[in-house]
Enzyme design. Structure first.
Site, PDB file in Angstrom:
ATOM      1  NE  ARG A  51       2.712   9.682   2.660  1.00 52.29           N
ATOM      2  CZ  ARG A  51       2.796   9.852   1.340  1.00 52.29           C
ATOM      3  NH1 ARG A  51       3.268  10.947   0.852  1.00 52.29           N
ATOM      4  NH2 ARG A  51       2.389   8.904   0.500  1.00 52.29           N
ATOM      5  CB  THR A  52       5.154   4.656   7.085  1.00 46.98           C
ATOM      6  OG1 THR A  52       3.840   5.182   6.950  1.00 46.98           O
ATOM      7  CG2 THR A  52       5.312   4.035   8.461  1.00 46.98           C
ATOM      8  CE  LYS A  80      16.572 -16.668  -0.423  1.00 44.21           C
ATOM      9  NZ  LYS A  80      17.891 -16.668   0.243  1.00 44.21           N
ATOM     10  NE  ARG A 101       3.142   0.373   5.965  1.00 41.19           N
ATOM     11  CZ  ARG A 101       2.786   1.556   5.451  1.00 41.19           C
ATOM     12  NH1 ARG A 101       2.778   1.740   4.147  1.00 41.19           N
ATOM     13  NH2 ARG A 101       2.436   2.542   6.240  1.00 41.19           N
ATOM     14  CG  HIS A 129      -0.479   3.291  10.009  1.00 41.08           C
ATOM     15  ND1 HIS A 129       0.776   3.479  10.554  1.00 41.08           N
ATOM     16  CD2 HIS A 129      -0.386   3.712   8.717  1.00 41.08           C
ATOM     17  CE1 HIS A 129       1.568   3.979   9.633  1.00 41.08           C
ATOM     18  NE2 HIS A 129       0.892   4.135   8.510  1.00 41.08           N
TER      19      HIS A 129
HETATM   20  C1  NCD Z   1      -1.554   5.041   4.997  1.00 40.91           C
HETATM   21  C2  NCD Z   1      -1.358   3.545   5.173  1.00 40.91           C
HETATM   22  O1  NCD Z   1      -0.330   2.991   4.759  1.00 40.91           O
HETATM   23  O2  NCD Z   1      -2.251   2.949   5.755  1.00 40.91           O
HETATM   24  N1  NCD Z   1      -0.411   5.672   4.505  1.00 40.91           N
HETATM   25  C3  NCD Z   1       0.533   6.119   5.386  1.00 40.91           C
HETATM   26  O3  NCD Z   1       1.122   5.366   6.126  1.00 40.91           O
HETATM   27  N2  NCD Z   1       0.750   7.431   5.444  1.00 40.91           N
HETATM   28  C4  NCD Z   1      -2.774   5.386   4.235  1.00 40.91           C
HETATM   29  C5  NCD Z   1      -2.976   4.749   2.897  1.00 40.91           C
HETATM   30  O4  NCD Z   1      -2.138   3.992   2.404  1.00 40.91           O
HETATM   31  O5  NCD Z   1      -4.004   5.047   2.307  1.00 40.91           O
END
Ligand code: NCD
Length: 305
Positions: A51-52, A80, A101, A129
């Site tokens: 999703r993100t 590397k 991320r 997040h």
């Molecule tokens: C979440 C995350 O990555 O922290 N997912 C997301 O971004 N929608 C929640 C999760 O991974 O459980």
């Protein structure tokens, strides 16, 4: 230049601006279709995501911009041995804005210190997040009609769940917010959040390990999965993974207008039978993620229509 590393990097006024902009994007998406023409978003994902990453990319495409990036550390020069500081210095000359991320807490913050483009934290380890929180706030605002006067149940892995940590930081800025933390003893909210955030601001909260008795008092129930990848050993994960399973029987105990949110991915913690309950809004929540990211990108790039 502004980076978004923690939800607190946005003031309540800035948040309000982004949420209002996102609502306008939902109502009139065409108005925004060329606003990022000629701009590039880099998605630097050192950890898995569906999703993100894809909602960031869809957001930039909806704004008429382009995207580039990588979706795993293995396919980048991190494999590397390159540092995030060096990577971001280079990416700064390839793109106008970046979403990062990383499994290590603080990595996007370090990147922001070496970056000449805005850095958005798309999840750093068990820490924060902020764009999931923007998604959650838009969902609550649109479907509940308010961000204040709420009793919020957060259930599952409150120790490692970064979405919960960011949500708590953001929600306590609104009036009359109360939390009910529902988790096994071992997965309770970290002490630093209790001391520095909840206690420091006198936010009322309780900690329980059974879901049923608290269901009737909740306005929102924010379910989370047990974060397997953050455990030190598999046995602990297996023992704790099914601590809470929301099903129709438990939903019967809830208010008629309680909403169930989940950042997704879901594993076992919400039975699929709940999906048909009109109070289950997690798929709608995921849809809102595109609009808040569109609004955030536009705002950080200083663009208007
Ligand atoms: C979440 C995350 O990555 O922290 N997912 C997301 O971004 N929608 C929640 C999760 O991974 O459980």
């Amino acid at each position: 230049m502004k980076h978004v590393i923690s939800p607190l990097d946005l003031t309540v006024q800035e948040l309000e601006y982004i949420l209002t902009l996102a609502e306008d994007m939902i109502a009139a998406p065409d108005k925004y279709k060329d606003v990022c023409h000629g701009k590039k978003l880099a998605t630097l994902f050192y950890e898995p995501s569906t999703r993100t990453r894809l909602s960031f990319e869809a957001a930039m495409m909806n704004l008429g911009g382009n995207v580039l990036g990588f979706s795993s550390a293995d396919s980048s020069s991190a494999s590397k041995g390159e540092s995030v500081a060096d990577t971001i210095r280079v990416i700064s000359s390839y793109a106008d804005i970046c979403a990062m991320r990383h499994p290590k807490e603080g990595a996007p913050l370090v990147a922001s210190q070496y970056s000449s483009i805005p850095v958005i934290n798309a999840g750093d380890g068990g820490h924060n997040h902020p764009t999931q929180t923007l998604t959650d706030l838009l969902t609550i605002k649109k479907l509940k009609g308010r961000l204040n006067h709420l009793t919020i149940g957060v259930c599952g892995d409150l120790k490692f769940g970064r979405t919960v940590h960011s949500l708590i930081r953001a929600m306590i800025r609104y009036e009359n917010i109360r939390f009910v933390m529902i988790s096994p003893e071992e997965l309770r909210i970290p002490d630093y959040l209790k001391k520095e955030v909840l206690d420091a601001q006198n936010i009322p909260y309780s900690e329980v390990s059974v879901l049923e008795p608290v269901m009737p008092e909740l306005d929102l129930l924010y379910m989370t999965r047990v974060q397997r990848e953050r455990f030190f050993n598999e046995e602990d994960y297996i023992r704790l993974k099914d601590s809470f399973i929301l099903d129709n029987k438990k939903m019967k105990l809830a208010k008629e207008d309680m909403l169930v949110l989940h950042p997704l991915p879901r594993v076992n913690e919400i039975s699929t039978e709940v999906d048909d309950d009109p109070r289950a809004v997690y798929f709608e929540q995921a849809k809102y993620g595109v609009y808040v990211r569109m609004a955030l990108i536009m705002t950080l790039l200083g663009l208007e229509v």
